[in-house]
Design a protein around this motif. Structure first.
Motif, mmCIF file in Angstrom:
data_model
loop_
_atom_site.group_PDB
_atom_site.id
_atom_site.type_symbol
_atom_site.label_atom_id
_atom_site.label_comp_id
_atom_site.label_asym_id
_atom_site.label_seq_id
_atom_site.Cartn_x
_atom_site.Cartn_y
_atom_site.Cartn_z
ATOM 1 N N HIS A 163 0.423 6.880 8.315
ATOM 2 C CA HIS A 163 -0.386 5.852 7.635
ATOM 3 C C HIS A 163 -1.004 4.903 8.648
ATOM 4 O O HIS A 163 -2.214 4.748 8.695
ATOM 5 C CB HIS A 163 0.433 5.074 6.601
ATOM 6 N N SER A 180 -5.262 10.490 7.408
ATOM 7 C CA SER A 180 -6.311 10.213 6.432
ATOM 8 C C SER A 180 -7.689 10.305 7.049
ATOM 9 O O SER A 180 -8.679 10.403 6.332
ATOM 10 C CB SER A 180 -6.110 8.815 5.827
ATOM 11 N N GLU A 217 -10.859 2.089 -3.786
ATOM 12 C CA GLU A 217 -10.837 1.486 -5.122
ATOM 13 C C GLU A 217 -12.164 0.808 -5.436
ATOM 14 O O GLU A 217 -12.698 0.938 -6.545
ATOM 15 C CB GLU A 217 -9.684 0.483 -5.216
ATOM 16 N N ARG A 243 -7.057 1.679 1.379
ATOM 17 C CA ARG A 243 -7.146 2.158 0.003
ATOM 18 C C ARG A 243 -8.002 1.241 -0.859
ATOM 19 O O ARG A 243 -8.633 1.700 -1.809
ATOM 20 C CB ARG A 243 -5.759 2.362 -0.611
ATOM 21 N N VAL A 273 -7.303 7.960 -5.252
ATOM 22 C CA VAL A 273 -6.998 6.753 -6.014
ATOM 23 C C VAL A 273 -6.602 7.193 -7.419
ATOM 24 O O VAL A 273 -6.964 8.276 -7.872
ATOM 25 C CB VAL A 273 -8.199 5.792 -6.091
ATOM 26 N N TRP A 279 -6.458 12.760 -5.697
ATOM 27 C CA TRP A 279 -5.069 13.181 -5.492
ATOM 28 C C TRP A 279 -4.870 14.676 -5.724
ATOM 29 O O TRP A 279 -4.018 15.305 -5.096
ATOM 30 C CB TRP A 279 -4.135 12.384 -6.404
ATOM 31 N N TYR A 337 -12.100 12.076 -2.268
ATOM 32 C CA TYR A 337 -10.840 11.354 -2.145
ATOM 33 C C TYR A 337 -10.135 11.327 -3.501
ATOM 34 O O TYR A 337 -10.185 10.332 -4.217
ATOM 35 C CB TYR A 337 -11.094 9.929 -1.630
ATOM 36 N N GLY A 361 0.806 -1.216 0.000
ATOM 37 C CA GLY A 361 0.000 0.000 0.000
ATOM 38 C C GLY A 361 0.836 1.261 0.000
ATOM 39 O O GLY A 361 0.526 2.225 -0.697
ATOM 40 N N TYR A 405 1.018 4.300 -2.741
ATOM 41 C CA TYR A 405 0.711 5.634 -2.218
ATOM 42 C C TYR A 405 1.781 6.655 -2.625
ATOM 43 O O TYR A 405 1.469 7.711 -3.184
ATOM 44 C CB TYR A 405 0.592 5.553 -0.695
#
Length: 659
Positions: free
Chosen positions: A282, A325, A527, A523, A372, A599, A597, A143, A147
């Protein structure tokens, strides 16, 4: 912070005008002045020149390029960086004028967001197999590798856009992003032994790999688990600092640490270079292991929590700002303790007692969730973006194909599929979901259960705990006779195949279930949801926040097998009688991920925070000398002796290996 600064500006206008002036005057790129030149000697003179510049700009078309009138603005003392057109420069100067005349938090934030202060960014992610082309980490690091790669691409795109809007492409300024990780000589056929690797789909983003010191090659030439890495981080930070300065041809403007080891290295480098530091934990290990601080001595041989928890305390207090997060990472929920909250007060018997480990109400804490990759993970309904051959291939993989890494053949592939994607670990709890499914005859009548995991055979396990989980999965399948009802795919799928797997399951109105005992964020949840799958998530951890509060029927308790099965069954029966129910939930969840969510939003927020904290540290410098001395005490008197014990174990192992 912004409100505080604006109040100070109103209290002593002349002083704060000079602070604003100095903050802008100090901005340079490779010793070239940006924004303000020596022609403007003070804040008062800046105010006069702003008015003159605005008078000039208001007479020109808003879309006129900066290059056409650059010499005139330079005569007034304004260097590149205010904007790329007449209109953009006017807006930026007007924001500054408003900030000086009537300081307000929103104006300060809007102005600081436009200031070109960040061009070189280092992302520190150390213990994984950080690479591309089917490397993408091991199970414990998969992950984080995805990321940081996506974060690096997004940061470069955002910095390129900011540089262009600021008009700095005119003088040849380009962003430079580096993922700093470790070089692994015994790289098992991957490219993790390359010092420098360009990141795909970028112009100037790179993976920089720096080797660990050579004093223990039997260990350092190989991949090292996150629990064992601590003895090598101090010398790595020293070597990496030199390499970063060489590659950047200057000092980075921002250093972002990832995970406990990366955060410690980020704090060491940023302290040395006096650079703004961001931490992203994280997932902190301490709250994941019940009473791990109290029983640390029993767990020390395997986990080395004494070094890790101390490193966490050092890096989280050293950081300028911290990204999480979810809110629960900071302060938890009314029923559960937050990840950072668990560091507030705790005891490690015979080592130390923490009475105030972190200030949970510090403004350094900020929630900025990741996104994502929208090129790979997108709604199943966007048929024009999908590849028919890939769809057919993935459909066969999920429902029919035979392979030694696929366990189980479905008696009725037409049943509604329940999908989950996770490595086979006790925390991810695939065996718990299998047992939940096994104990519900009604679920078995309505659905098939499909796992996409990483391995299915005991001889593939890397450690006893993993072997135990694999054996338990086989035992559950045999004990409850799930043959024909469950299908386990034990292979790591390339990202484009995984993205299509979510969509293929959505095509046949399937659902996604995330059954982890604890999930910091998750994550795979993003997805699945963005692909259009109605998604059930564990109520323990930050995953809870991805699903809206009014949708609490999609929150599940992985310790309540009967209750979870009933929740899933209730939704499925509703979908059977009201087909529009599935469609409505699918669209709502997919849109939530697309809106919140992503980027672009993530990197915009990180860059804004970096600028705000950099400005705040300059404008109102705290006296951190005592804090830094205290952190150095922790580092030298606790962390280093504890990591030295790990090193001694490694050296003993090396002697055995050599013999």
């Amino acid at each position: 912070l912004n409100r505080y600064l604006c109040d100070q500006l109103l209290t002593d206008t002349h002083y704060w005008l000079e602070v604003l002036f100095q903050a802008l005057y100090r901005l340079t790129y490779d010793q070239k002045p940006l924004l303000i030149s020596d022609r403007i000697p003070s804040g008062l003179h800046l105010v006069k020149q702003i008015k003159q510049a605005l008078k000039f700009l208001n007479q020109r078309p808003p879309e006129e390029p900066y290059a056409n009138f650059r010499p005139y603005l330079q005569e007034l003392g304004f260097e590149p960086g205010w904007g790329n057109t007449s209109g953009r420069i006017s807006e930026t100067l007007e924001l500054l004028e408003q900030l000086i005349d009537s300081p307000q938090p929103a104006i300060l934030e809007a102005f600081v967001a436009r200031v070109p202060a960040i061009f070189r960014v280092a992302l520190v992610s150390i213990h994984g197999w950080v690479g591309q082309q089917d490397v993408l980490g091991r199970d414990e690091t998969l992950g984080q590798v995805i990321y940081v790669l996506e974060q690096a691409r997004s940061l470069e795109n955002k910095l390129q856009a900011e540089i262009k809007l600021a008009g700095l492409d005119l003088i040849g300024i380009k962003p430079h992003v580096i993922i700093l990780t470790r070089l692994i000589p015994n790289c098992e056929g991957t490219e993790c032994n390359l010092k420098l690797e360009k990141i795909h789909d970028t112009e100037n983003a790179w993976i920089l790999r720096v080797p660990f010191g050579k004093f223990n090659p039997n260990i350092t030439n190989n991949w090292i688990s996150k629990y064992e890495i601590w003895p090598y981080l101090e010398t790595f930070a020293q070597d990496a600092e030199k390499e970063l300065l060489t590659q950047f041809k200057g000092c980075p403007n921002l250093i972002v640490g990832n995970y406990s080891d990366g955060n410690l290295v980020a704090s060491l480098i940023s302290r040395s270079l006096k650079v703004t530091q961001c931490n992203i934990a994280h997932s902190l290990e301490k709250p994941k292991h019940l009473f791990s601080n109290l029983y640390w001595q029993n767990l020390e041989d395997h986990y080395h929590f004494s070094a890790q928890f101390t490193a966490d305390l050092i890096s989280m207090n050293a950081a300028d700002f911290i990204i999480t997060s979810s809110y629960q990472e900071i302060v938890g929920t009314p029923d559960t303790i937050g990840q950072y909250e668990s560091y507030k007060c705790f005891t490690m018997p015979e080592l130390y007692h923490v009475i105030n480990g972190i200030d949970l109400f510090s403004p350094k804490f900020n929630m900025v969730p990741p996104g994502v990759s929208e090129n790979i993970f997108f709604p199943y309904s966007q048929k024009s973006r999908r590849n028919r051959e890939l769809t057919t291939e993935v459909d066969q993989l999920l429902f029919a194909r035979e392979h030694f890494q696929i366990l189980g053949k479905l008696d009725n592939p037409k049943k509604r599929p329940i999908l989950t994607v996770a490595p086979i670990t006790s925390v991810k709890n695939l065996t718990g979901l299998a047992e939940c499914f096994a104990k519900s005859r009604d679920l078995q009548e309505h659905c098939n259960l499909i796992f996409i995991t990483t391995k299915l055979h005991i001889n593939q396990a890397k450690n006893p705990k993993e072997a135990e989980e694999i054996q338990r999965l086989h035992d559950i399948i045999n004990q409850y006779d799930l043959h024909g009802k469950i299908r386990c795919i034990g292979m790591r799928l390339p990202s484009h195949e995984l993205g299509e797997a979510y969509r293929v399951v959505a095509d046949v109105r399937g659902i996604y279930v995330h059954f982890a005992r604890f999930e910091a964020f998750g994550r795979s949840i993003l997805e699945a949801m963005v692909s259009g799958l109605p998604t059930f998530v564990t109520k323990f951890g930050g995953a809870l926040e991805i699903i809206e509060e009014r949708e609490d029927e999609f929150h599940i308790n992985p310790t309540d097998l009967e209750g979870t099965a009933q929740k899933i069954l209730s939704f499925i029966e509703k979908c059977d009688t009201q087909p529009e129910q599935w469609q409505e939930v699918s669209q709502r969840m997919s849109q939530r991920i697309l809106n919140k969510y992503n980027w672009d939003l993530h990197t915009s927020q990180i860059l804004l925070l970096a600028k705000i904290f950099s400005f705040w540290n300059f404008a109102v410098p705290e006296n951190n000398a005592a804090k830094h001395l205290y952190l150095e005490t922790l580092f030298h008197l606790i962390f280093k002796p504890r990591s030295q014990k790990i090193l001694e174990q490694h050296q003993q192992y090396s002697v055995v290996m050599n013999n």
